[in-house]
Design an enzyme around this catalytic site. Structure first.
Site, mmCIF file in Angstrom:
data_model
loop_
_atom_site.group_PDB
_atom_site.id
_atom_site.type_symbol
_atom_site.label_atom_id
_atom_site.label_comp_id
_atom_site.label_asym_id
_atom_site.label_seq_id
_atom_site.Cartn_x
_atom_site.Cartn_y
_atom_site.Cartn_z
ATOM 1 N N HIS A 182 -5.414 9.398 0.471
ATOM 2 C CA HIS A 182 -5.485 8.555 1.782
ATOM 3 C C HIS A 182 -6.079 9.123 2.971
ATOM 4 O O HIS A 182 -5.471 9.156 4.082
ATOM 5 C CB HIS A 182 -3.847 8.441 2.331
ATOM 6 C CG HIS A 182 -3.518 7.178 2.858
ATOM 7 N ND1 HIS A 182 -3.815 7.050 4.234
ATOM 8 C CD2 HIS A 182 -3.246 5.984 2.460
ATOM 9 C CE1 HIS A 182 -3.568 5.565 4.703
ATOM 10 N NE2 HIS A 182 -3.075 5.094 3.448
ATOM 11 N N HIS B 231 -6.020 2.919 -3.780
ATOM 12 C CA HIS B 231 -5.890 3.179 -2.329
ATOM 13 C C HIS B 231 -6.341 4.710 -2.047
ATOM 14 O O HIS B 231 -5.593 5.153 -1.243
ATOM 15 C CB HIS B 231 -4.804 2.801 -2.126
ATOM 16 C CG HIS B 231 -4.317 2.811 -0.428
ATOM 17 N ND1 HIS B 231 -5.124 2.044 0.432
ATOM 18 C CD2 HIS B 231 -3.158 3.266 0.454
ATOM 19 C CE1 HIS B 231 -4.649 2.049 1.535
ATOM 20 N NE2 HIS B 231 -3.481 2.809 1.459
ATOM 21 N N HIS C 262 3.898 -2.315 2.891
ATOM 22 C CA HIS C 262 3.833 -0.838 2.620
ATOM 23 C C HIS C 262 5.336 -0.745 1.915
ATOM 24 O O HIS C 262 6.376 -0.544 2.510
ATOM 25 C CB HIS C 262 3.868 0.328 3.540
ATOM 26 C CG HIS C 262 2.629 0.038 4.244
ATOM 27 N ND1 HIS C 262 2.449 -0.797 5.446
ATOM 28 C CD2 HIS C 262 1.168 0.577 4.037
ATOM 29 C CE1 HIS C 262 0.786 -0.790 5.764
ATOM 30 N NE2 HIS C 262 0.421 0.188 4.952
ATOM 31 N N ASP D 181 0.916 -1.252 0.054
ATOM 32 C CA ASP D 181 0.002 0.154 -0.171
ATOM 33 C C ASP D 181 0.913 1.330 0.081
ATOM 34 O O ASP D 181 2.015 1.161 0.278
ATOM 35 C CB ASP D 181 -0.956 -0.013 1.195
ATOM 36 C CG ASP D 181 -2.084 -1.004 1.309
ATOM 37 O OD1 ASP D 181 -2.017 -1.944 0.279
ATOM 38 O OD2 ASP D 181 -2.814 -1.199 1.950
HETATM 39 ZN ZN ZN Z 1 -2.654 3.136 3.240
#
Ligand code: ZN
Length: 575
Positions: A96, A92, A183, A42
């Site tokens: 954010h 995503h 991530h 992500d």
């Molecule tokens: Zn995230």
């Protein structure tokens, strides 16, 4: 092939040659019946993503990237690489936020903006959503535009920032069908993930995209539905088949052949080349029909989750339609189209297209006007017809060219002739035989015959024998040596000046001279030609080549020759 791919290829060759590392040598079939895991990243793309992609490529592992929209444009090539290398990209959000705190309209905006960016890299398809923080509610799910993908293994990599900790989480918590959260904006996550992949591969895990994990577990993802894993509950489909070779169809269109590619294997992405090179994922991606303008070798290959498929390799021959036959009389050009061709034309010097007037009957053209004609069939050509002042029809002398008038005069006066049907060949180099022949034709002695030339390289009865005989008898040419004329040699600019100057003296022509500055390369002019060059230059018959340079040894084109001889003729007439 990109540099990194070459490096990887070399590394893989070494590994395979040594054959000691089972990870690399493991046959694909073993992996397909084994355990699956979807590793997901992500918040990227980020500074470590390219490094991660290198590591994944070296390991033959596929991953899924849930991208933050506002990070995409600055690293678009990285996102395109993900797609090219068979990874899955997903949504995503754009900036954010916790989507559950936003209105439905704001959620929609966050997701739509990113989706549009994903389409740029991956084309129009359904993109899965991973909501930031895994936070979702009914509003988020109804705006998702694809399945909502969460995870079953949380590495907490953002918290630990420790490659060992990330590695341990991955190898301790992953089970067959897990979706692992990572991530790629942390170097520690990238290091831990790649080490984790190495270990799990040795345990028989295959690293697949989320889409592929769901497919192989018999799950058809639904928009707005949440998935956290796809454990093996008895359904374990084999890996996707390798793609079949792409197929093609052609259609004749204006400008060539329109090529449509397709692949019978679902979900395949086609890449192609038309220059003979081997296609791969860095080649042009097929996104719709394209036009081939000339004969070309078409090579195409499809990629699926299974990798590279079979290749299409075909040579498509395009033969140009024959030009029409054309004639000019009474201000009209009459065209006869070759069989199976259609002619379009313009008379205003613009380039004709299939939207231009279609030829039906003779076209009226102004004197000195370009007529542009094209034939449309298998492929097309454009023919530029020009009518000279005296009604000669030419296809290689544009009406706007600086030599247009001179060519018309030279042909009309019989000084120079065309080189073929409706051709003058203005860029062709003038030989010594051609130059002396032109001069002979414009001389008052063109109808007289002279004693055969003594040059041993000038045979009797060639098209230029009479001209060389005349020029030698009059002292206009002296030959390169006593016995050699070198008729096929290109005439040089200083030779032209010498021959022309002698010609003028023989026939008593003179023109007023204007003193002009010396050429920068005056020292390069041969001693025997210096006076002749000065004379022709000061009479305005020949100019420098620009920049104050004369270039005595340079050749002359037929267009330059026509201009020179016509200028001389016209000036003599008006003196
Ligand atoms: Zn995230």
């Amino acid at each position: 092939m990109k540099n990194y791919q070459k490096v990887i290829a070399v590394l893989m060759c070494c590994v395979l040659a040594v054959g000691l590392i089972p990870v690399m040598a493991a046959p694909a079939t073993q992996a397909t019946s084994g355990k699956l895991v979807a590793i997901t990243f992500d918040d990227g793309p980020g500074a470590y993503t390219e490094q991660l992609l290198d590591g994944l490529a070296a390991r033959g592992a596929k991953a899924t990237f849930f991208l933050v929209g506002n990070r995409i444009s600055s690293r678009l090539s990285t996102v395109q690489r993900m797609v090219r290398e068979g990874h899955q990209i997903g949504n995503h959000s754009y900036s954010h936020p916790d989507l559950t705190t936003l209105s439905s309209a704001s959620v929609s905006t966050e997701l739509t903006r990113t989706r549009q960016l994903l389409v740029q890299a991956g084309g129009s398809q359904t993109y899965a959503l991973r909501p930031p923080y895994g936070s979702h509610n009914a509003t988020v799910r109804s705006n998702a535009g694809g399945p909502v993908i969460l995870w079953s293994v949380d590495t907490l990599d953002w918290q630990s920032r420790n490659a060992n900790a990330v590695y341990n989480k991955i190898i301790n918590e992953t089970r067959d069908g897990s979706i692992v959260l990572l991530h790629d904006i942390y170097s520690t996550s990238v290091q831990g993930a790649l080490r984790g992949i190495d270990t799990l591969k040795q345990q028989g895990y295959e690293f697949v995209t989320v889409n592929e994990l769901l497919r192989r577990r018999g799950i058809t993802p639904q928009n707005g539905q949440v998935y956290t894993c796809a454990y093996n509950k008895g359904i374990n489909l084999p890996a996707a088949d390798a793609a079949k070779a792409p197929t093609y169809t052609t259609k004749n269109v204006f400008g060539g052949k329109q090529i449509t590619l397709s692949c019978a294997t679902q979900g395949a992405t086609i890449y192609y080349t038309t220059d003979g090179s081997a296609p791969d994922e860095s080649s042009t991606r097929y996104r719709g029909a394209f036009v081939l303008g000339q004969t070309a070798r078409l090579r195409a290959v499809a990629y699926t989750a299974a990798g590279r498929g079979a290749e299409l390799d075909v040579t498509l021959t395009l033969s140009k339609s024959p030009a029409p036959t054309a004639s000019y009389a009474n201000g009209m050009i009459t065209l006869t189209a070759a069989k199976g061709t259609v002619l379009y034309y313009t008379t205003d010097t613009t380039v004709p297209t299939d939207k231009s007037a279609c030829y039906k009957s003779p076209v009226k053209v102004n004197k000195r006007l370009n007529v542009l004609v094209t034939a449309s069939g298998m492929a097309d050509r454009i023919v530029n017809y020009t009518v000279t002042k005296y009604g000669d029809l030419l296809t290689d002398v544009p009406a706007g060219a600086w030599y247009y008038e001179a060519v018309g005069e030279a042909m009309h006066r019989g000084i120079m002739k065309g080189t073929g049907k409706q051709l003058f060949d203005p860029e062709g180099q003038v030989t010594r035989a051609m130059f002396v022949t032109a001069l002979y034709r414009m001389s008052p002695d063109a109808d007289n015959t002279f004693a055969a030339p003594t040059f041993t390289d000038v045979p009797k009865n060639t098209w230029y024998t009479d001209a060389v005989a005349w020029a030698q008898a009059k002292g206009i040419v002296k030959g390169m040596t006593k016995t050699q004329y070198q008729p096929d040699g290109d005439i040089t600019r200083e030779q032209m000046c010498a021959i022309l100057h002698r010609y003028m003296k023989v026939y008593g022509h003179t023109l007023p001279r204007t003193k002009r500055p010396a050429f920068k390369d005056a020292a390069d002019i041969a001693g025997w030609a210096k006076k002749d060059v000065s004379a022709m230059y000061e009479m305005g018959l020949i100019n420098g080549m620009g920049g104050g340079v004369f270039a005595p040894a340079a050749g002359a084109t037929r267009a330059q020759c026509a201009k020179l001889l016509v200028d001389l003729t016209l000036k003599i007439e008006t003196v």
